[in-house]
Design a protein around this motif. Structure first.
Motif, PDB file in Angstrom:
ATOM      1  N   LYS A   8      50.113  72.406  27.402  1.00  0.00           N
ATOM      2  CA  LYS A   8      49.676  73.664  26.793  1.00  0.00           C
ATOM      3  C   LYS A   8      48.428  73.439  25.949  1.00  0.00           C
ATOM      4  O   LYS A   8      47.477  74.230  25.997  1.00  0.00           O
ATOM      5  N   ARG A   9      48.431  72.351  25.185  1.00  0.00           N
ATOM      6  CA  ARG A   9      47.265  72.034  24.359  1.00  0.00           C
ATOM      7  C   ARG A   9      46.047  71.779  25.235  1.00  0.00           C
ATOM      8  O   ARG A   9      44.947  72.238  24.940  1.00  0.00           O
ATOM      9  N   GLN A  11      45.448  72.961  28.231  1.00  0.00           N
ATOM     10  CA  GLN A  11      45.001  74.229  28.818  1.00  0.00           C
ATOM     11  C   GLN A  11      44.208  75.050  27.811  1.00  0.00           C
ATOM     12  O   GLN A  11      43.200  75.681  28.174  1.00  0.00           O
ATOM     13  N   GLU A  12      44.647  75.028  26.565  1.00  0.00           N
ATOM     14  CA  GLU A  12      43.922  75.776  25.530  1.00  0.00           C
ATOM     15  C   GLU A  12      42.544  75.166  25.284  1.00  0.00           C
ATOM     16  O   GLU A  12      41.540  75.891  25.167  1.00  0.00           O
ATOM     17  N   ILE A  13      42.489  73.839  25.223  1.00  0.00           N
ATOM     18  CA  ILE A  13      41.195  73.169  25.030  1.00  0.00           C
ATOM     19  C   ILE A  13      40.286  73.426  26.224  1.00  0.00           C
ATOM     20  O   ILE A  13      39.086  73.704  26.066  1.00  0.00           O
ATOM     21  N   ALA A  15      40.221  75.959  28.209  1.00  0.00           N
ATOM     22  CA  ALA A  15      39.712  77.337  28.173  1.00  0.00           C
ATOM     23  C   ALA A  15      38.528  77.447  27.215  1.00  0.00           C
ATOM     24  O   ALA A  15      37.519  78.113  27.518  1.00  0.00           O
ATOM     25  N   SER A  16      38.640  76.767  26.059  1.00  0.00           N
ATOM     26  CA  SER A  16      37.527  76.791  25.098  1.00  0.00           C
ATOM     27  C   SER A  16      36.305  76.073  25.653  1.00  0.00           C
ATOM     28  O   SER A  16      35.164  76.540  25.501  1.00  0.00           O
ATOM     29  N   SER A  72      46.459  66.201  31.292  1.00  0.00           N
ATOM     30  CA  SER A  72      45.813  67.282  30.545  1.00  0.00           C
ATOM     31  C   SER A  72      44.312  67.051  30.415  1.00  0.00           C
ATOM     32  O   SER A  72      43.520  68.000  30.445  1.00  0.00           O
TER      33      SER A  72
END
Length: 390
Positions: A8-9, A11-13, A15-16, A72
């Motif tokens: 999850k972390r 994926q968030e990074i 996206a940024s 990731s």
């Protein structure tokens, strides 16, 4: 952190990073500071200042020194690779990323403060001095042919030799030098520039995304204190293995992102361009090429994820990374070639990023081991396994 939390972390990074690369970095691709030997240092630092402000600089390494998992990391690096400048801008480009990984795993606390911290902070670039000229019988795909020497002189070591294809040497502040000591291959950490390390020339190569290009370097009586040896004398090849498989795989991750971009460009072109009464994509020959691209992109993604999973489980993944490097580099070459073909004249023009991606990916089939060397290594393993069963 659980695997789910790590993913999850990541994926968030990612996206940024994707948003940053698309909005802030792609416009720099036409900047005059992008030359045949990569973006110049002023552009590198300008982009990294923007990345620092957007909180996406060195995004896979955290303040406490921990990393995202390899799986990731693949998502993040793919997002960064969407522009040839993306990995440089967010500080995950080769050779710096691989050098950071090696130093993080093998350097002493003092060495990390001096050599690793500036790399993670994006304030310095690095170079890995291993490959040597074929003309002198030096090390290339076969590192055992190492010719550069290191002789102990009191508390110092004196290094002499010639290196070639040294990526990022021009402008680097951290050097990692492989030399042959009496004990065997040894890795030395050095501050750059140093008068004893002279760039003979920067080679004109097919690729143009890496700052500093690829240099021929003469090392003459370079003196290095004993406390700047990475590990111990004779441990060079063992330590290089730490870097080997992850660095192969991160190349795959970044260039997969580049081929995402090339394919997107080719699809847009094929949908809009009309010929013989219909859009290019409606012609079977073009549509089938784009369908094959979609297949190759997915197969590359899955191959990277599989190998990353092996690394995350603690495997050295030497065999797996060879397989992934061959499969992904060859698939990406097919993708880039089809994109050029779909776009015709536009595909061979510097007006479109597809032309650069084609050049970069062609070089990737050689970097970190040519396809044929990996296949040869795999064949030797197959033979050993077969003989073991006999």
């Amino acid at each position: 952190m659980t695997d789910t939390d790590d993913l999850k972390r990541g994926q968030e990074i990612a996206a940024s990073v994707a948003q940053f690369v698309r909005e802030e970095i792609i416009p720099f691709e036409k900047d005059a500071r992008c030359g045949g030997h990569g973006p110049d240092e002023s552009l590198v630092q300008e982009m990294r200042a923007l990345a620092r402000k957007a909180d996406v600089l060195t995004p896979h390494i955290f303040e406490d020194g921990s990393h995202l998992s390899h799986r990731s990391t693949a998502i993040v690096f793919r997002a960064a690779g969407y522009s040839p400048l993306g990995p440089v801008a967010v500080n995950i480009a080769a050779p710096d990323e691989g050098n950071m990984f090696l130093l993080g795993r093998a350097a002493t606390a003092k060495q990390k403060d001096r050599f690793l911290a500036p790399l993670i902070g994006g304030d310095a670039r690095s170079a890995f001095f291993m490959t040597e000229p074929a003309e002198g019988g030096g090390a290339g795909s076969d590192p055992s042919m190492l010719m550069t020497t290191a002789c102990q002189d009191g508390n110092e070591w004196v290094i002499n030799g010639t290196k070639k294809f040294i990526t990022g040497c021009d402008g680097a502040k951290v050097g990692i030098v492989m030399a042959k000591a009496e004990e065997g291959a040894t890795i030395f950490l050095v501050d750059l520039p140093d008068d004893a390390i002279r760039t003979v020339r920067v080679l004109d190569t097919i690729d143009s995304s890496m700052p500093g290009g690829h240099a021929v370097v003469e090392i003459e009586n370079l003196r290095v204190p004993g406390d700047q040896i990475l590990g111990a004398p004779g441990e060079g090849f063992k330590l290089a293995q730490i870097r080997l498989a992850p660095a192969r795989l991160t190349h795959c991750m970044r260039w997969l992102g580049a081929c995402d971009r090339a394919n997107d460009e080719a699809v847009r072109y094929a949908v809009k361009r009309q010929a013989f009464g219909k859009a290019l994509i409606d012609h079977e020959g073009v549509g089938f090429m784009l369908a094959e691209n979609k297949i190759d992109l997915k197969q590359s993604e899955l191959m990277i994820d599989w190998c990353a999973g092996e690394l995350d489980q603690g495997s050295t993944a030497t065999t797996e990374s060879s397989m992934a490097k061959v499969a992904v580099s060859e698939a990406l070459m097919r993708i880039a070639d089809r994109c050029v073909q779909v776009m015709g004249g536009a595909g061979v023009s510097g007006d479109h990023v597809v032309e650069q991606v084609f050049r970069e990916v062609r070089a990737f089939r050689i970097y970190d081991g040519p396809t044929e060397v990996h296949k040869w290594s795999l064949a030797k393993k197959i033979k050993r396994e077969a003989e073991g069963r006999a």
